[in-house]
Design a protein around this motif. Structure first.
Motif, PDB file in Angstrom:
ATOM      1  N   LEU A  44       0.854  -1.180   0.000  1.00 40.02           N
ATOM      2  CA  LEU A  44       0.000   0.000   0.000  1.00 40.02           C
ATOM      3  C   LEU A  44       0.890   1.230   0.000  1.00 40.02           C
ATOM      4  O   LEU A  44       1.892   1.275   0.714  1.00 40.02           O
ATOM      5  CB  LEU A  44      -0.891  -0.008   1.249  1.00 40.02           C
ATOM      6  CG  LEU A  44      -1.987   1.058   1.376  1.00 40.02           C
ATOM      7  CD1 LEU A  44      -2.982   0.972   0.218  1.00 40.02           C
ATOM      8  CD2 LEU A  44      -2.708   0.921   2.713  1.00 40.02           C
ATOM      9  N   ALA A  45       0.556   2.221  -0.820  1.00 42.68           N
ATOM     10  CA  ALA A  45       1.332   3.463  -0.895  1.00 42.68           C
ATOM     11  C   ALA A  45       0.372   4.637  -0.830  1.00 42.68           C
ATOM     12  O   ALA A  45      -0.570   4.727  -1.621  1.00 42.68           O
ATOM     13  CB  ALA A  45       2.148   3.510  -2.185  1.00 42.68           C
ATOM     14  N   LEU A  46       0.614   5.538   0.124  1.00 39.93           N
ATOM     15  CA  LEU A  46      -0.253   6.694   0.337  1.00 39.93           C
ATOM     16  C   LEU A  46       0.543   7.983   0.157  1.00 39.93           C
ATOM     17  O   LEU A  46       1.751   8.029   0.395  1.00 39.93           O
ATOM     18  CB  LEU A  46      -0.847   6.674   1.742  1.00 39.93           C
ATOM     19  CG  LEU A  46      -1.649   5.434   2.154  1.00 39.93           C
ATOM     20  CD1 LEU A  46      -2.165   5.601   3.578  1.00 39.93           C
ATOM     21  CD2 LEU A  46      -2.793   5.166   1.190  1.00 39.93           C
ATOM     22  N   THR A  47      -0.155   9.034  -0.224  1.00 35.37           N
ATOM     23  CA  THR A  47       0.463  10.341  -0.311  1.00 35.37           C
ATOM     24  C   THR A  47      -0.581  11.417  -0.028  1.00 35.37           C
ATOM     25  O   THR A  47      -1.767  11.232  -0.334  1.00 35.37           O
ATOM     26  CB  THR A  47       1.095  10.592  -1.691  1.00 35.37           C
ATOM     27  OG1 THR A  47       1.654  11.912  -1.720  1.00 35.37           O
ATOM     28  CG2 THR A  47       0.070  10.457  -2.817  1.00 35.37           C
ATOM     29  N   ALA A  48      -0.104  12.508   0.551  1.00 35.30           N
ATOM     30  CA  ALA A  48      -0.977  13.668   0.722  1.00 35.30           C
ATOM     31  C   ALA A  48      -0.852  14.651  -0.433  1.00 35.30           C
ATOM     32  O   ALA A  48      -1.547  15.665  -0.448  1.00 35.30           O
ATOM     33  CB  ALA A  48      -0.640  14.372   2.035  1.00 35.30           C
ATOM     34  N   ASP A  49       0.014  14.340  -1.399  1.00 34.01           N
ATOM     35  CA  ASP A  49       0.233  15.224  -2.548  1.00 34.01           C
ATOM     36  C   ASP A  49       0.604  14.369  -3.753  1.00 34.01           C
ATOM     37  O   ASP A  49       1.771  14.271  -4.142  1.00 34.01           O
ATOM     38  CB  ASP A  49       1.329  16.237  -2.225  1.00 34.01           C
ATOM     39  CG  ASP A  49       1.578  17.232  -3.354  1.00 34.01           C
ATOM     40  OD1 ASP A  49       0.817  17.224  -4.348  1.00 34.01           O
ATOM     41  OD2 ASP A  49       2.560  18.001  -3.250  1.00 34.01           O
ATOM     42  N   ARG A  50      -0.395  13.747  -4.361  1.00 38.77           N
ATOM     43  CA  ARG A  50      -0.136  12.836  -5.474  1.00 38.77           C
ATOM     44  C   ARG A  50       0.494  13.563  -6.660  1.00 38.77           C
ATOM     45  O   ARG A  50       1.440  13.061  -7.285  1.00 38.77           O
ATOM     46  CB  ARG A  50      -1.440  12.156  -5.894  1.00 38.77           C
ATOM     47  CG  ARG A  50      -1.257  10.987  -6.851  1.00 38.77           C
ATOM     48  CD  ARG A  50      -2.576  10.236  -7.065  1.00 38.77           C
ATOM     49  NE  ARG A  50      -2.358   9.029  -7.827  1.00 38.77           N
ATOM     50  CZ  ARG A  50      -2.285   8.977  -9.150  1.00 38.77           C
ATOM     51  NH1 ARG A  50      -2.422  10.105  -9.857  1.00 38.77           N
ATOM     52  NH2 ARG A  50      -2.068   7.834  -9.783  1.00 38.77           N
ATOM     53  N   ALA A  51      -0.008  14.758  -6.968  1.00 36.03           N
ATOM     54  CA  ALA A  51       0.544  15.514  -8.086  1.00 36.03           C
ATOM     55  C   ALA A  51       2.008  15.845  -7.843  1.00 36.03           C
ATOM     56  O   ALA A  51       2.854  15.744  -8.749  1.00 36.03           O
ATOM     57  CB  ALA A  51      -0.264  16.787  -8.318  1.00 36.03           C
ATOM     58  N   GLY A  52       2.339  16.236  -6.602  1.00 38.28           N
ATOM     59  CA  GLY A  52       3.719  16.548  -6.275  1.00 38.28           C
ATOM     60  C   GLY A  52       4.621  15.325  -6.359  1.00 38.28           C
ATOM     61  O   GLY A  52       5.754  15.406  -6.846  1.00 38.28           O
ATOM     62  N   ALA A  53       4.126  14.175  -5.887  1.00 40.42           N
ATOM     63  CA  ALA A  53       4.919  12.947  -5.944  1.00 40.42           C
ATOM     64  C   ALA A  53       5.178  12.529  -7.384  1.00 40.42           C
ATOM     65  O   ALA A  53       6.290  12.121  -7.743  1.00 40.42           O
ATOM     66  CB  ALA A  53       4.211  11.832  -5.178  1.00 40.42           C
ATOM     67  N   LEU A  54       4.171  12.650  -8.232  1.00 41.46           N
ATOM     68  CA  LEU A  54       4.359  12.261  -9.631  1.00 41.46           C
ATOM     69  C   LEU A  54       5.226  13.264 -10.376  1.00 41.46           C
ATOM     70  O   LEU A  54       5.945  12.891 -11.314  1.00 41.46           O
ATOM     71  CB  LEU A  54       3.006  12.079 -10.310  1.00 41.46           C
ATOM     72  CG  LEU A  54       2.179  10.907  -9.770  1.00 41.46           C
ATOM     73  CD1 LEU A  54       0.856  10.792 -10.516  1.00 41.46           C
ATOM     74  CD2 LEU A  54       2.964   9.594  -9.877  1.00 41.46           C
ATOM     75  N   ALA A  55       5.197  14.519  -9.953  1.00 44.05           N
ATOM     76  CA  ALA A  55       6.120  15.498 -10.539  1.00 44.05           C
ATOM     77  C   ALA A  55       7.562  15.134 -10.182  1.00 44.05           C
ATOM     78  O   ALA A  55       8.465  15.242 -11.030  1.00 44.05           O
ATOM     79  CB  ALA A  55       5.782  16.898 -10.050  1.00 44.05           C
ATOM     80  N   LEU A  71       0.405   2.901  -7.964  1.00 44.20           N
ATOM     81  CA  LEU A  71       0.426   2.566  -6.540  1.00 44.20           C
ATOM     82  C   LEU A  71      -0.144   3.655  -5.644  1.00 44.20           C
ATOM     83  O   LEU A  71      -0.833   3.362  -4.654  1.00 44.20           O
ATOM     84  CB  LEU A  71       1.868   2.280  -6.097  1.00 44.20           C
ATOM     85  CG  LEU A  71       2.515   0.986  -6.565  1.00 44.20           C
ATOM     86  CD1 LEU A  71       4.007   1.007  -6.215  1.00 44.20           C
ATOM     87  CD2 LEU A  71       1.848  -0.220  -5.922  1.00 44.20           C
ATOM     88  N   LEU A  72       0.146   4.906  -5.938  1.00 43.18           N
ATOM     89  CA  LEU A  72      -0.112   5.985  -4.988  1.00 43.18           C
ATOM     90  C   LEU A  72      -1.590   6.313  -4.851  1.00 43.18           C
ATOM     91  O   LEU A  72      -2.275   6.569  -5.838  1.00 43.18           O
ATOM     92  CB  LEU A  72       0.664   7.233  -5.398  1.00 43.18           C
ATOM     93  CG  LEU A  72       2.169   7.186  -5.125  1.00 43.18           C
ATOM     94  CD1 LEU A  72       2.882   8.312  -5.861  1.00 43.18           C
ATOM     95  CD2 LEU A  72       2.452   7.260  -3.618  1.00 43.18           C
ATOM     96  N   ILE A  73      -2.065   6.315  -3.621  1.00 41.70           N
ATOM     97  CA  ILE A  73      -3.437   6.695  -3.284  1.00 41.70           C
ATOM     98  C   ILE A  73      -3.366   7.983  -2.476  1.00 41.70           C
ATOM     99  O   ILE A  73      -2.632   8.058  -1.490  1.00 41.70           O
ATOM    100  CB  ILE A  73      -4.134   5.593  -2.467  1.00 41.70           C
ATOM    101  CG1 ILE A  73      -4.197   4.289  -3.262  1.00 41.70           C
ATOM    102  CG2 ILE A  73      -5.522   6.041  -2.026  1.00 41.70           C
ATOM    103  CD1 ILE A  73      -4.663   3.099  -2.433  1.00 41.70           C
ATOM    104  N   GLU A  74      -4.115   8.985  -2.886  1.00 39.75           N
ATOM    105  CA  GLU A  74      -4.086  10.260  -2.184  1.00 39.75           C
ATOM    106  C   GLU A  74      -5.058  10.255  -1.017  1.00 39.75           C
ATOM    107  O   GLU A  74      -6.202   9.795  -1.141  1.00 39.75           O
ATOM    108  CB  GLU A  74      -4.403  11.413  -3.129  1.00 39.75           C
ATOM    109  CG  GLU A  74      -4.156  12.783  -2.495  1.00 39.75           C
ATOM    110  CD  GLU A  74      -4.132  13.906  -3.512  1.00 39.75           C
ATOM    111  OE1 GLU A  74      -3.146  14.659  -3.532  1.00 39.75           O
ATOM    112  OE2 GLU A  74      -5.098  14.013  -4.301  1.00 39.75           O
ATOM    113  N   VAL A  75      -4.585  10.772   0.116  1.00 34.50           N
ATOM    114  CA  VAL A  75      -5.414  10.943   1.311  1.00 34.50           C
ATOM    115  C   VAL A  75      -5.163  12.354   1.840  1.00 34.50           C
ATOM    116  O   VAL A  75      -4.159  12.989   1.497  1.00 34.50           O
ATOM    117  CB  VAL A  75      -5.060   9.899   2.399  1.00 34.50           C
ATOM    118  CG1 VAL A  75      -5.384   8.491   1.939  1.00 34.50           C
ATOM    119  CG2 VAL A  75      -3.604  10.019   2.831  1.00 34.50           C
ATOM    120  N   PRO A  76      -6.056  12.884   2.681  1.00 38.39           N
ATOM    121  CA  PRO A  76      -5.802  14.211   3.259  1.00 38.39           C
ATOM    122  C   PRO A  76      -4.507  14.222   4.075  1.00 38.39           C
ATOM    123  O   PRO A  76      -4.105  13.206   4.646  1.00 38.39           O
ATOM    124  CB  PRO A  76      -7.023  14.431   4.160  1.00 38.39           C
ATOM    125  CG  PRO A  76      -8.084  13.557   3.590  1.00 38.39           C
ATOM    126  CD  PRO A  76      -7.374  12.344   3.066  1.00 38.39           C
TER     127      PRO A  76
END
Length: 259
Positions: A44-55, A71-76
């Motif tokens: 499981l992979a989480l991020t609070a900033d999916r756009a930033g991680a993909l950038a 993989l990345l799922i965005e959460v608050p």
């Protein structure tokens, strides 16, 4: 054994809490990037900033960008911060499957070896251990073994290793369980390393930050080796000592050249 497939849960928070106890925590984008590159089983992979991680992936990790996007799922951000001990500036965290002890032991015992095994004899500092694993992965060492009580897969060690535990074999063993090969143990009374060529199948052993080599490891050593050091300087940092030794091994013909 095939690693479990990553999860895409409807409730990622509950899934994280269910998986966290048995998984390796990867803190930050770079830890996840390295783990993916070296074949870690990501649950499981989480991020609070999916756009930033993909950038960041576009800029620094194009080879795994598509995998990270899957993989990345965005959460608050508040949710992400509540799930990790110490939020990372990249706001990325993941849970991975720890490699099996059997697989690590098989890799460490494989002969002929083409790169040394680093042995940390009863290390005490978690951050130093993580830095050593990162160094060993960078030099292509076969693995890193710790003796004593420190768990080399402790979350603080994994954080210091930046996900590169998955690029080399990392295991805790007793001195009796060390893999085969000549033991070159670092000691101020040893032979100057500059006069030696370290073999590819060497075990490069380093004592603890405070007390040096244990009597048990010293008795197992085939050679005592000293790093150059000016008088009245007592010691180097553990990770620095490992870096100097691995560099000497690589500079005298041990490491393959990068393509």
């Amino acid at each position: 054994m095939t690693d479990p497939a990553p999860e895409t849960p409807a409730d990622p928070v509950s899934a994280w809490r269910r998986l966290a106890g048995a998984a390796v925590l990867l803190d930050g984008f770079h830890a996840l990037k390295h783990a993916v590159r070296f074949g870690a089983g990501i649950r499981l992979a989480l991020t609070a900033d999916r756009a930033g991680a993909l950038a960041l992936a576009d800029e620094l990790a194009g080879d795994v960008r598509d995998t990270l996007a899957e993989l990345l799922i965005e959460v608050p951000h508040e949710t992400y911060a509540a799930l990790v001990p110490r939020p990372h500036p990249t706001a990325v965290a993941a849970l991975a499957v720890r490699p099996s002890r059997a697989d690590n032991l098989q890799e460490l015992a494989r002969t002929p070896r083409t790169a040394p095994v680093v042995v940390l004899d009863d290390p005490r500092n978690l951050g130093n251990a993580g830095a050593v694993i990162r160094l060993a992965a960078g030099f292509g060492a076969t693995g890193v073994v710790t003796t004593g009580t420190l768990d080399p897969w402790h979350p603080t060690v994994v954080r210091g290793g930046a996900g590169l535990h998955f690029a080399t074999a990392v295991e805790r063993l007793t001195v009796e369980e060390l893999p085969p090969g000549p033991v070159f143990a670092l000691d101020p009374e040893g032979e100057d390393i500059r006069s030696l060529k370290l073999p590819d199948d060497a075990l490069l052993a380093f004592g603890s930050e405070r007390s040096g080599l244990s009597a048990e490891l010293r008795a197992r050593a085939d050679h005592l080796v000293a790093l150059p050091m000016r008088p009245q300087v007592s010691s180097y940092n553990l990770a620095t000592s490992v870096a100097m030794t691995l560099y000497h091994w690589s500079a005298t013909g041990g490491a393959p050249h990068a393509s």
